[in-house]
Design an enzyme around this catalytic site. Structure first.
Site, PDB file in Angstrom:
ATOM      1  N   GLU A 186       0.852  -1.198   0.000  1.00 38.54           N
ATOM      2  CA  GLU A 186       0.000   0.000   0.000  1.00 38.54           C
ATOM      3  C   GLU A 186       0.885   1.245   0.000  1.00 38.54           C
ATOM      4  OE1 GLU A 186      -3.415   0.145   2.591  1.00 38.54           O
ATOM      5  OE2 GLU A 186      -3.726   2.283   2.157  1.00 38.54           O
ATOM      6  N   GLU A 208       4.574   5.060   4.128  1.00 39.37           N
ATOM      7  CA  GLU A 208       3.973   6.343   4.513  1.00 39.37           C
ATOM      8  C   GLU A 208       5.086   7.213   5.102  1.00 39.37           C
ATOM      9  OE1 GLU A 208       0.826   7.985   4.161  1.00 39.37           O
ATOM     10  OE2 GLU A 208       2.325   9.426   4.785  1.00 39.37           O
ATOM     11  N   ASP A 219       9.456   7.391   1.105  1.00 45.96           N
ATOM     12  CA  ASP A 219       8.867   7.478  -0.229  1.00 45.96           C
ATOM     13  C   ASP A 219       8.686   6.078  -0.812  1.00 45.96           C
ATOM     14  OD1 ASP A 219       8.511   8.007  -2.976  1.00 45.96           O
ATOM     15  OD2 ASP A 219       9.723   9.825  -2.825  1.00 45.96           O
ATOM     16  N   ASP A 269      -2.220  12.129  -3.148  1.00 41.55           N
ATOM     17  CA  ASP A 269      -2.337  13.594  -3.181  1.00 41.55           C
ATOM     18  C   ASP A 269      -2.651  14.038  -4.607  1.00 41.55           C
ATOM     19  OD1 ASP A 269      -1.680  13.899  -0.440  1.00 41.55           O
ATOM     20  OD2 ASP A 269       0.441  13.661  -0.923  1.00 41.55           O
ATOM     21  N   LYS A 287      -3.056  21.882  -8.961  1.00 38.85           N
ATOM     22  CA  LYS A 287      -2.536  22.964  -9.817  1.00 38.85           C
ATOM     23  C   LYS A 287      -1.722  22.378 -10.970  1.00 38.85           C
ATOM     24  CE  LYS A 287      -2.157  26.256  -6.057  1.00 38.85           C
ATOM     25  NZ  LYS A 287      -1.276  26.714  -4.995  1.00 38.85           N
ATOM     26  N   ASP A 309     -10.899  11.083  -5.325  1.00 39.74           N
ATOM     27  CA  ASP A 309     -12.143  11.854  -5.343  1.00 39.74           C
ATOM     28  C   ASP A 309     -11.904  13.183  -6.042  1.00 39.74           C
ATOM     29  OD1 ASP A 309     -10.576  13.120  -3.504  1.00 39.74           O
ATOM     30  OD2 ASP A 309     -12.040  13.115  -1.889  1.00 39.74           O
ATOM     31  N   THR A 358     -11.243   4.880   3.908  1.00 37.44           N
ATOM     32  CA  THR A 358     -10.011   5.403   4.495  1.00 37.44           C
ATOM     33  C   THR A 358     -10.327   6.714   5.206  1.00 37.44           C
ATOM     34  OG1 THR A 358      -9.420   6.741   2.602  1.00 37.44           O
ATOM     35  CG2 THR A 358      -8.695   4.441   2.559  1.00 37.44           C
ATOM     36  N   ARG A 359      -9.374   7.202   5.997  1.00 41.17           N
ATOM     37  CA  ARG A 359      -9.595   8.460   6.704  1.00 41.17           C
ATOM     38  C   ARG A 359      -9.832   9.605   5.736  1.00 41.17           C
ATOM     39  NH1 ARG A 359      -6.275   9.967  11.885  1.00 41.17           N
ATOM     40  NH2 ARG A 359      -7.240   7.969  12.295  1.00 41.17           N
ATOM     41  N   TYR A 360      -9.075   9.605   4.670  1.00 45.11           N
ATOM     42  CA  TYR A 360      -9.214  10.668   3.672  1.00 45.11           C
ATOM     43  C   TYR A 360     -10.619  10.643   3.087  1.00 45.11           C
ATOM     44  CZ  TYR A 360      -8.316  13.630  -0.344  1.00 45.11           C
ATOM     45  OH  TYR A 360      -8.380  14.639  -1.272  1.00 45.11           O
TER      46      TYR A 360
END
Ligand SMILES: C[S@@+](CC[C@H](N)C(=O)[O-])C[C@H]1O[C@@H](n2cnc3c(N)ncnc32)[C@H](O)[C@@H]1O
Length: 239
Positions: free
Chosen positions: A67, A92, A121, A143, A147, A179, A217-219
């Site tokens: 993951e 993570e 990473d 993430d 932009k 999302d 997930t938390r996000y």
């Protein structure tokens, strides 16, 4: 994610765009990190040696799953508990996320048997894994870097897909979620352009609904971007 980063020292994968540090850890979380990170942390071999991930686990696992960017680790913990035959490796770099996962393990130490972590990473881990050594991979709500000038920071991109294609076994699943509508379109282009991956979707429910074995997930719970999430399962094509 806020833009407060330090340069990554390892020139081979380039700079990490994302936070490593947040608020100072509470004492309990710091103690979970101090006690569990040395035990569960993956040590990467010096190049050009590569790692056989199945050999990392004390539990007798038959395959290794990966993951990327597990956040606070809810999904990783759930997958590891539901699939004891699989060894889960989670990457993570954000210490507060790592601390959240390790404090859950601290509460129930048996959960550690099929979990290993890298607080760094994911590109470093990918570079250090043996060819065709991963049976399933998750990149959930990476993430979005909305932009245009930051699009090059997006994880789902050719160089990382080449590495994922190298480490995934033939027929392995790669699960993506986002999302962010812009990142979704970007993912579709990057993935369909890549010859190693085939999208398994047959009908809209296949990308509109979270896979049955995948907890929120938390996000996702925070619903940060507001748009309905999309879930995509891709399959690594036979070599
Ligand atoms: C938007 S958060 C989503 C976290 C989690 N997957 C969830 O859904 O709650 C993206 C996560 O990816 C991590 N991340 C960013 N770049 C990464 C990289 N190169 N390797 C591993 N993790 C990364 C970040 O630290 C962050 O925790």
């Amino acid at each position: 994610m806020p833009d407060e980063k330090g340069p990554d020292e390892r020139a081979d994968v380039g700079r990490l765009y994302g936070r490593r540090l947040g608020r100072p850890l509470r004492a309990g979380r710091q103690s979970a990190v101090d006690s569990w990170l040395p035990r569960l942390g993956v040590t990467l071999p010096p190049a050009p040696a590569t790692l056989d991930p199945v050999a990392l686990f004390e539990a007798p696992v038959t395959e290794a799953w990966l993951e990327v960017g597990f956040g606070a680790g809810e999904h990783l913990l759930a997958q590891a508990a539901a699939h004891p035959h699989a060894g889960l490796i989670g990457c993570e770099p954000f210490i507060n996320g790592m601390a959240a996962l390790l404090s859950e393990i601290d509460h129930v130490p048996a959960r550690a048997a099929n979990i290993r972590v890298l607080m760094d990473d994911a590109r470093l881990l990918l570079a250090g894994l043996k060819d065709a050594s991963i049976a399933k991979a998750f990149v959930l709500f990476p993430d979005p870097w909305p932009k245009a000038r930051h699009h090059k920071r997006r994880f789902v991109a050719k160089a990382n897909l080449d590495q994922l294609a190298r480490v995934l076994q033939d027929g392995a699943e790669l699960r993506l979620a986002t999302d962010d509508p812009g990142y979704l379109r970007w993912m579709l282009v990057e993935m369909t352009d890549h010859p190693a991956f085939r999208w398994t979707a047959r009908r809209p429910a296949d990308w509109r609904q979270r896979p049955a074995d995948s907890p929120k997930t938390r996000y996702e719970n925070k619903g940060l971007a507001g748009a309905a999430p999309a879930f995509m399962t891709w399959r690594r094509q036979p070599r």
